[in-house]
Design a protein around this motif. Sequence first.
Motif, PDB file in Angstrom:
ATOM      1  N   LEU A 123      46.484  40.205   4.689  1.00 31.76           N
ATOM      2  CA  LEU A 123      46.158  38.665   5.029  1.00 31.76           C
ATOM      3  C   LEU A 123      47.369  38.061   5.330  1.00 31.76           C
ATOM      4  CD1 LEU A 123      43.307  38.652   2.497  1.00 31.76           C
ATOM      5  CD2 LEU A 123      43.012  38.684   4.810  1.00 31.76           C
ATOM      6  N   PRO A 124      47.934  37.752   6.644  1.00 33.28           N
ATOM      7  CA  PRO A 124      49.224  37.378   6.567  1.00 33.28           C
ATOM      8  C   PRO A 124      49.402  35.955   6.206  1.00 33.28           C
ATOM      9  CG  PRO A 124      48.270  38.477   8.827  1.00 33.28           C
ATOM     10  CD  PRO A 124      47.057  38.570   7.735  1.00 33.28           C
ATOM     11  N   ASN A 125      50.671  35.625   5.630  1.00 36.91           N
ATOM     12  CA  ASN A 125      51.062  34.312   5.338  1.00 36.91           C
ATOM     13  C   ASN A 125      51.024  33.357   6.371  1.00 36.91           C
ATOM     14  OD1 ASN A 125      50.925  35.024   2.581  1.00 36.91           O
ATOM     15  ND2 ASN A 125      53.340  35.490   2.777  1.00 36.91           N
ATOM     16  N   ALA A 126      51.225  33.873   7.689  1.00 40.68           N
ATOM     17  CA  ALA A 126      51.414  33.109   8.881  1.00 40.68           C
ATOM     18  C   ALA A 126      50.098  32.199   9.218  1.00 40.68           C
ATOM     19  CB  ALA A 126      51.866  33.994   9.989  1.00 40.68           C
ATOM     20  N   ILE A 127      48.990  32.860   8.611  1.00 38.87           N
ATOM     21  CA  ILE A 127      47.559  32.240   8.594  1.00 38.87           C
ATOM     22  C   ILE A 127      47.217  31.857   7.722  1.00 38.87           C
ATOM     23  CG2 ILE A 127      45.251  32.685   9.597  1.00 38.87           C
ATOM     24  CD1 ILE A 127      46.129  34.844  11.158  1.00 38.87           C
ATOM     25  N   VAL A 128      47.370  32.433   6.632  1.00 39.87           N
ATOM     26  CA  VAL A 128      46.820  31.635   5.247  1.00 39.87           C
ATOM     27  C   VAL A 128      47.384  30.645   4.842  1.00 39.87           C
ATOM     28  CG1 VAL A 128      46.229  32.330   2.886  1.00 39.87           C
ATOM     29  CG2 VAL A 128      45.860  33.986   4.560  1.00 39.87           C
ATOM     30  N   LEU A 129      48.778  30.332   4.901  1.00 41.26           N
ATOM     31  CA  LEU A 129      49.497  29.332   4.217  1.00 41.26           C
ATOM     32  C   LEU A 129      49.324  28.216   4.987  1.00 41.26           C
ATOM     33  CD1 LEU A 129      52.597  31.212   2.675  1.00 41.26           C
ATOM     34  CD2 LEU A 129      50.467  30.729   1.679  1.00 41.26           C
ATOM     35  N   TYR A 169      41.178  34.218  -8.915  1.00 50.30           N
ATOM     36  CA  TYR A 169      41.622  35.405  -8.534  1.00 50.30           C
ATOM     37  C   TYR A 169      42.975  36.166  -8.850  1.00 50.30           C
ATOM     38  CZ  TYR A 169      37.923  36.162  -4.855  1.00 50.30           C
ATOM     39  OH  TYR A 169      36.470  36.224  -4.336  1.00 50.30           O
ATOM     40  N   PHE A 170      43.859  34.953  -9.314  1.00 49.72           N
ATOM     41  CA  PHE A 170      45.243  35.132  -9.987  1.00 49.72           C
ATOM     42  C   PHE A 170      44.750  35.899 -11.219  1.00 49.72           C
ATOM     43  CE2 PHE A 170      48.972  34.430 -12.023  1.00 49.72           C
ATOM     44  CZ  PHE A 170      49.987  34.715 -11.276  1.00 49.72           C
ATOM     45  N   VAL A 171      44.290  35.637 -11.769  1.00 44.65           N
ATOM     46  CA  VAL A 171      43.756  36.168 -13.022  1.00 44.65           C
ATOM     47  C   VAL A 171      43.097  37.680 -12.700  1.00 44.65           C
ATOM     48  CG1 VAL A 171      42.562  36.260 -15.189  1.00 44.65           C
ATOM     49  CG2 VAL A 171      43.595  34.197 -14.519  1.00 44.65           C
ATOM     50  N   LYS A 186      45.678  34.291  -2.321  1.00 41.71           N
ATOM     51  CA  LYS A 186      46.132  33.128  -1.588  1.00 41.71           C
ATOM     52  C   LYS A 186      44.910  32.687  -0.504  1.00 41.71           C
ATOM     53  CE  LYS A 186      49.851  35.368  -0.601  1.00 41.71           C
ATOM     54  NZ  LYS A 186      51.270  35.770   0.007  1.00 41.71           N
ATOM     55  N   LEU A 187      44.169  33.632   0.000  1.00 38.58           N
ATOM     56  CA  LEU A 187      43.028  33.452   0.657  1.00 38.58           C
ATOM     57  C   LEU A 187      41.775  32.601  -0.279  1.00 38.58           C
ATOM     58  CD1 LEU A 187      41.231  33.418   3.192  1.00 38.58           C
ATOM     59  CD2 LEU A 187      40.545  35.573   2.559  1.00 38.58           C
TER      60      LEU A 187
END
Length: 261
Positions: A123-129, A169-171, A186-187
Amino acid sequence: MSAALVLLSGLVGLAIGSFLNVVVWRVPRGESVVHPPSACPRCGHAIRGRDNVPVLSWLVLRGRCRDCGEPISPRYPLVELGTGVLFALTAWWTGPEWVLPALLYLVAISVALALIDIDTHRLPNAIVLPSYPVAVVLLALASWNPTGDADWQALVRALIGGAVLYAVYFVTVLVYPAGMGFGDVKLAGVLGLYLGWFGWGALALGWFAAFVLGGVYAVALLARGRAGRKSAIPFGPWMLLGAAFGIVAGEPLWTWYLGSI
């Protein structure tokens, strides 16, 4: 007005779908999505403007490159058509509301991210962030609602929802790192913004639906012998489908559930 809005949204969706084909191909490879112009991946000839009309050009060319005659994957017109249909359905569902731009943006990145995750398990950072600030701005516009009553509580709920779903989700990744990656985390924050804006019920059921849908799919693959216990299965598409379920049906189902108890 609503019929015209649906039609216009569908046409815009067709054009966006054409662009998403470029995004899905180039972003995972770290390439620019604006330069160079689209070209046949086999013979390298640039695609002419008349051959770049969504869906129609593929049909006219009978699914083949004008220059080399090699087949063009039917996935291209299907992505264009699917995006157009999803845009039209979204406009039909919301009507002429200020939340529509936010949802259309979510639909666009959902199509791109789902396909990229299926292809590359990323899930690319270039789209998600960049989706974080874009979603906040568009949801703030929806909360402001220039032609009606403002609902700033929805924006506050969105910010809380984004933080909560990111934390959950992090946990989950910390506890079971083999189950998903940080791209999913991140998503989750982006989806939490949207789900929280629509309500706590949407947030809860959108989160829950992702795991139910993903689990059912994984069990089906195992039953058919198409995957093993250690097989990597992209979870992004199920997160996106779960979020769609939460947005559309979460609040009514949550209200019904609370009323039944």
